[in-house]
Design a protein around this motif. Structure first.
Motif, PDB file in Angstrom:
ATOM      1  N   UNK A 166     -12.081  -0.970   7.232  1.00  0.00           N
ATOM      2  CA  UNK A 166     -11.652  -2.476   7.971  1.00  0.00           C
ATOM      3  C   UNK A 166     -12.250  -3.555   7.096  1.00  0.00           C
ATOM      4  N   UNK A 167     -13.346  -3.096   5.992  1.00  0.00           N
ATOM      5  CA  UNK A 167     -13.890  -4.117   5.099  1.00  0.00           C
ATOM      6  C   UNK A 167     -14.277  -5.297   5.700  1.00  0.00           C
ATOM      7  N   UNK A 168     -15.338  -5.154   6.615  1.00  0.00           N
ATOM      8  CA  UNK A 168     -15.949  -6.381   7.420  1.00  0.00           C
ATOM      9  C   UNK A 168     -16.606  -7.206   6.202  1.00  0.00           C
ATOM     10  N   UNK A 169     -16.996  -6.715   5.065  1.00  0.00           N
ATOM     11  CA  UNK A 169     -17.604  -7.528   4.084  1.00  0.00           C
ATOM     12  C   UNK A 169     -16.602  -8.200   3.193  1.00  0.00           C
ATOM     13  N   UNK A 170     -15.208  -7.801   3.467  1.00  0.00           N
ATOM     14  CA  UNK A 170     -13.984  -8.477   2.790  1.00  0.00           C
ATOM     15  C   UNK A 170     -13.988  -8.102   1.180  1.00  0.00           C
ATOM     16  N   UNK A 171     -13.410  -8.976   0.368  1.00  0.00           N
ATOM     17  CA  UNK A 171     -13.204  -8.501  -1.364  1.00  0.00           C
ATOM     18  C   UNK A 171     -14.586  -8.274  -1.730  1.00  0.00           C
ATOM     19  N   UNK A 172     -15.514  -8.699  -1.460  1.00  0.00           N
ATOM     20  CA  UNK A 172     -16.800  -8.822  -1.957  1.00  0.00           C
ATOM     21  C   UNK A 172     -17.452  -7.238  -1.757  1.00  0.00           C
ATOM     22  N   UNK A 173     -17.235  -6.624  -0.560  1.00  0.00           N
ATOM     23  CA  UNK A 173     -17.536  -5.346  -0.227  1.00  0.00           C
ATOM     24  C   UNK A 173     -16.721  -4.504  -0.927  1.00  0.00           C
ATOM     25  N   UNK A 174     -15.314  -4.897  -0.957  1.00  0.00           N
ATOM     26  CA  UNK A 174     -14.679  -3.655  -1.737  1.00  0.00           C
ATOM     27  C   UNK A 174     -14.990  -3.514  -3.200  1.00  0.00           C
ATOM     28  N   UNK A 175     -15.332  -4.504  -3.610  1.00  0.00           N
ATOM     29  CA  UNK A 175     -15.680  -4.490  -5.092  1.00  0.00           C
ATOM     30  C   UNK A 175     -17.063  -3.796  -5.220  1.00  0.00           C
ATOM     31  N   UNK A 232      -6.547 -15.326 -11.363  1.00  0.00           N
ATOM     32  CA  UNK A 232      -7.573 -14.417 -11.078  1.00  0.00           C
ATOM     33  C   UNK A 232      -7.740 -13.954  -9.806  1.00  0.00           C
ATOM     34  N   UNK A 233      -7.052 -14.762  -8.851  1.00  0.00           N
ATOM     35  CA  UNK A 233      -7.247 -14.559  -7.476  1.00  0.00           C
ATOM     36  C   UNK A 233      -6.086 -13.740  -7.223  1.00  0.00           C
ATOM     37  N   UNK A 234      -6.214 -12.237  -7.022  1.00  0.00           N
ATOM     38  CA  UNK A 234      -5.368 -11.397  -6.905  1.00  0.00           C
ATOM     39  C   UNK A 234      -4.803 -11.393  -5.396  1.00  0.00           C
ATOM     40  N   UNK A 235      -3.618 -11.506  -5.356  1.00  0.00           N
ATOM     41  CA  UNK A 235      -2.819 -11.451  -3.949  1.00  0.00           C
ATOM     42  C   UNK A 235      -1.608 -11.204  -3.972  1.00  0.00           C
ATOM     43  N   UNK A 236      -0.910 -10.702  -3.206  1.00  0.00           N
ATOM     44  CA  UNK A 236       0.641 -10.487  -2.942  1.00  0.00           C
ATOM     45  C   UNK A 236       1.076 -11.037  -1.451  1.00  0.00           C
ATOM     46  N   UNK A 237       0.109 -11.634  -0.885  1.00  0.00           N
ATOM     47  CA  UNK A 237       0.170 -11.851   0.557  1.00  0.00           C
ATOM     48  C   UNK A 237       0.771 -13.081   0.624  1.00  0.00           C
ATOM     49  N   UNK A 238       1.746 -13.241   1.343  1.00  0.00           N
ATOM     50  CA  UNK A 238       2.390 -14.469   1.495  1.00  0.00           C
ATOM     51  C   UNK A 238       1.433 -15.815   1.806  1.00  0.00           C
ATOM     52  N   UNK A 263      -3.387  -3.785  -5.089  1.00  0.00           N
ATOM     53  CA  UNK A 263      -3.566  -4.642  -6.130  1.00  0.00           C
ATOM     54  C   UNK A 263      -4.995  -5.021  -6.398  1.00  0.00           C
ATOM     55  N   UNK A 264      -6.039  -5.455  -5.195  1.00  0.00           N
ATOM     56  CA  UNK A 264      -7.523  -5.533  -5.785  1.00  0.00           C
ATOM     57  C   UNK A 264      -8.023  -4.388  -6.181  1.00  0.00           C
ATOM     58  N   UNK A 265      -7.897  -3.069  -5.464  1.00  0.00           N
ATOM     59  CA  UNK A 265      -8.450  -1.973  -6.033  1.00  0.00           C
ATOM     60  C   UNK A 265      -8.146  -1.653  -7.473  1.00  0.00           C
ATOM     61  N   UNK A 266      -6.882  -1.811  -7.933  1.00  0.00           N
ATOM     62  CA  UNK A 266      -6.573  -1.677  -9.317  1.00  0.00           C
ATOM     63  C   UNK A 266      -7.380  -2.750  -9.988  1.00  0.00           C
ATOM     64  N   UNK A 275       0.931  -1.385  -0.025  1.00  0.00           N
ATOM     65  CA  UNK A 275       0.073  -0.034  -0.119  1.00  0.00           C
ATOM     66  C   UNK A 275       0.696   1.314  -0.192  1.00  0.00           C
ATOM     67  N   UNK A 276       2.160   1.217   0.461  1.00  0.00           N
ATOM     68  CA  UNK A 276       2.553   2.145   0.618  1.00  0.00           C
ATOM     69  C   UNK A 276       3.616   2.668  -0.693  1.00  0.00           C
ATOM     70  N   UNK A 277       3.585   1.787  -1.434  1.00  0.00           N
ATOM     71  CA  UNK A 277       4.538   1.852  -2.695  1.00  0.00           C
ATOM     72  C   UNK A 277       3.670   2.340  -3.784  1.00  0.00           C
ATOM     73  N   UNK A 278       4.389   3.142  -4.815  1.00  0.00           N
ATOM     74  CA  UNK A 278       3.606   3.487  -5.790  1.00  0.00           C
ATOM     75  C   UNK A 278       2.676   2.512  -6.740  1.00  0.00           C
ATOM     76  N   UNK A 279       1.785   2.900  -7.236  1.00  0.00           N
ATOM     77  CA  UNK A 279       0.595   1.918  -7.846  1.00  0.00           C
ATOM     78  C   UNK A 279       1.400   0.883  -8.725  1.00  0.00           C
ATOM     79  N   UNK A 280       2.076   1.524  -9.481  1.00  0.00           N
ATOM     80  CA  UNK A 280       3.046   0.604 -10.519  1.00  0.00           C
ATOM     81  C   UNK A 280       3.853  -0.399 -10.023  1.00  0.00           C
ATOM     82  N   UNK A 281       4.567   0.179  -9.116  1.00  0.00           N
ATOM     83  CA  UNK A 281       5.398  -0.935  -8.557  1.00  0.00           C
ATOM     84  C   UNK A 281       4.864  -1.852  -7.579  1.00  0.00           C
ATOM     85  N   UNK A 282       3.527  -1.560  -7.042  1.00  0.00           N
ATOM     86  CA  UNK A 282       3.011  -2.571  -6.128  1.00  0.00           C
ATOM     87  C   UNK A 282       2.367  -3.786  -7.131  1.00  0.00           C
ATOM     88  N   UNK A 283       2.144  -3.462  -8.286  1.00  0.00           N
ATOM     89  CA  UNK A 283       1.456  -4.611  -9.008  1.00  0.00           C
ATOM     90  C   UNK A 283       2.840  -5.304  -9.653  1.00  0.00           C
TER      91      UNK A 283
END
Ligand code: ATP
Length: 503
Positions: A391-400, A177-183, A358-361, A148-156
């Motif tokens: 905090x996104x209590x509805x998680x990825x669905x709510x973000x979308x 299609x499952x977007x994630x960078x989390x270990x 990355x999910x937002x993009x 999140x603290x990196x510029x958009x391009x470099x984050x992806x």
């Protein structure tokens, strides 16, 4: 295991050639940690460094690689970043499995800062420091710099690199299609891809909207059953009296309203995969019948005397704590062990540091296509910050859903802070909120009705996966043209929208 150390060469290292000056940080570290390979950067002239490299080669364990980095100054962040990034990129992609350590002591504070930034984010590494007084030590930096603290391009970019680096099992498009960078999530993708190859039942645990169905579909699509149906059923949404007929089917006349023979989901999924969402909501009696099917591989339709064989792979999901439900006698232990052969526990979005941007993009691109918007959808900095704070209590669905609502609100493709705020309000604003606004100054009936209309247009498009015909039907509008006209009246150009969303 291959072990790699990376470092700049500093002044104290060059001075070390002189026998009086000690080993210097680089040699002291190499003697202590004994890597197989060391990569060094220097910005002194090659002629000045050559004697040191000769000397180091004599004394240090493992293979040495050194390269000159042309910096406009030793404190120029941009040049340092480019040189360090290029080296780490090369080394990390060539040796994805190696143990990787960065020695941060030699060089300027700018060089240290860049190592920490890169080693904490795109090129995960352990850090070492070396000093004459303390010797060689690991550095514990008790904080995370998420994407999140990196510029958009470099984050992806970093996301792709990290995915590549951590992917011994080849990932197919479905897992991409499952977007994630989390270990943790990347480990789960690996595990799911591995499980897909065995024909065993899988239980996917996780809060609502964390991607349980997305994982189930990806598993199905790379399994040997991919050519056969994938059928999804939400067990929590079926009235108890219909559960048997929904699962196992019924014959005509089996009960009032059974006007024709109807196949249940087991039969519909024959040869393929049955995804039972909210398994924890099944009643005790339905659990018994499901267990029997899993044990015996046969179903009996309601009103039928015959048993029919079924060959279905079961993937179940729940947001409930099934272990607790077993302890409370709400869920059968024997059924649990039948379905929980492979278990995947998806973390909530708030615990996936670095995944939000990355999910937002990803979603902004998909929504742009769905809504047929010409220009790229963009976020204002304040809108971005608001999204990152949630905090996104509805998680990825709510973000979308929030991004989709905000895109409907936005002017000229720029999603501002107010659009996001309104879209977030949409999730909590109940009818009383809308009905009880104060009349008088500031009251704007048209704006309020427009707000409500946009809310439902967005909700219907989201529910229909971007298919305008289905969205129009959900809204009780006569045709997709009527829906398109309504969208147009809010400044959107649905004529360009594809008939199917790209999601
Ligand atoms: N990591 C992800 N990358 C891209 N899209 C995602 C991701 N996770 C979830 N989604 C999207 O978010 C939405 C919700 O995901 P999904 O339906 O798989 O969640 P779920 O856990 O099954 O939800 P529920 O428990 O409410 O049924 C879907 O549109 C899905 O495509």
């Amino acid at each position: 295991m291959k072990h790699i150390v990376v470092s700049w060469i500093g002044k104290r290292d060059l001075d070390a050639v002189d026998a009086e000056a000690g080993d210097g940080p680089v040699l002291a570290t190499l003697r202590t940690v004994q890597p197989n390979q060391t990569y060094l950067l220097y910005n002194y002239s090659p002629a000045d460094v050559a004697p040191y490299l000769d000397w180091l080669d004599h004394h240090a364990p493992g293979k040495l690689n050194a390269r000159h980095a042309q910096l406009s100054s030793p404190v120029d962040y941009s040049d340092i970043y480019k040189a360090a990034e290029a080296l780490l990129h090369e080394v990390w992609t060539t040796h994805p499995e190696a143990k990787r350590q960065i020695l941060i002591s030699p060089g300027t504070p700018a060089m240290q800062a860049v190592w920490i930034l890169l080693g904490k984010t795109r090129y995960q590494a352990d850090f070492l420091q070396a000093s004459a007084e303390q010797g060689v030590q690991p550095v514990d930096l008790p904080f995370a710099i998420s994407a999140e603290f990196l510029p958009l391009g470099s984050a992806s970019d970093g996301l792709r690199l990290r995915e590549m680096a951590a992917a011994p099992v080849p990932m197919t498009a479905d897992f991409e299609r499952i977007v994630t960078g989390h270990p943790n999530m990347m480990k789960l993708k690996q595990r799911a891809a591995a499980l897909a190859r065995f024909d065993v039942p899988v239980l996917v645990l996780g809060e609502t909207g964390t991607g349980k169905e997305l994982f189930a579909r990806a598993i199905h699509n790379i399994s040997t059953r991919s050519g056969k149906p994938f059928v999804a059923l939400n067990c929590g949404a079926i009235p108890p009296e219909l559960i048997d007929s929904t699962l196992f089917g019924h014959l005509k006349g089996a009960f009032t309203g059974a006007v024709r023979d109807q196949a249940g989901v087991f039969e519909q999924a024959q040869g393929g995969t049955l995804f039972l969402d909210e398994l924890g909501e099944l009643s005790a009696s339905a659990q018994v019948r499901l267990l029997r099917v899993l044990q015996e591989g046969v179903i009996t339709a309601v009103g039928d005397a015959k048993e029919r064989p079924v060959d279905v792979r079961l993937i179940a999901a729940t947001h409930r704590d099934l272990q607790q439900d077993i302890a409370d006698h709400r869920f059968r232990e024997d059924l649990f062990y039948r379905v929980a052969v492979g278990v995947l526990e998806l973390p909530p979005l708030r615990e996936r540091h670095g995944d939000l941007m990355p999910l937002i993009e990803h979603f902004l691109g998909a929504i742009q296509q769905t809504l047929g918007i010409d220009s790229e959808l963009k976020l204002s900095p304040n809108a971005r910050n608001r999204l990152l704070r949630e905090a996104w209590p509805g998680n990825v669905r709510e973000l979308h859903a929030t991004l989709l609502r905000a895109a409907l609100w936005a002017q000229d493709g720029l999603l501002g802070d107010a659009d996001i705020r309104d879209a977030l309000l949409g999730r909590t604003e109940d009818s009383a909120g809308i009905m009880n606004r104060s009349l008088g100054a500031g009251f704007d009936l048209d704006a309020l009705l427009g707000h409500v209309e946009k809310h439902y247009l967005g909700k219907a498009l989201e529910t229909a996966g971007g298919v305008k015909k289905d969205a129009a039907q959900l809204l009780g509008l006569g045709s997709h043209q009527v829906l398109s006209n309504r969208l147009r009246s809010h400044g959107l150009d649905p004529g360009k929208a594809p008939s199917r969303s790209s999601k």
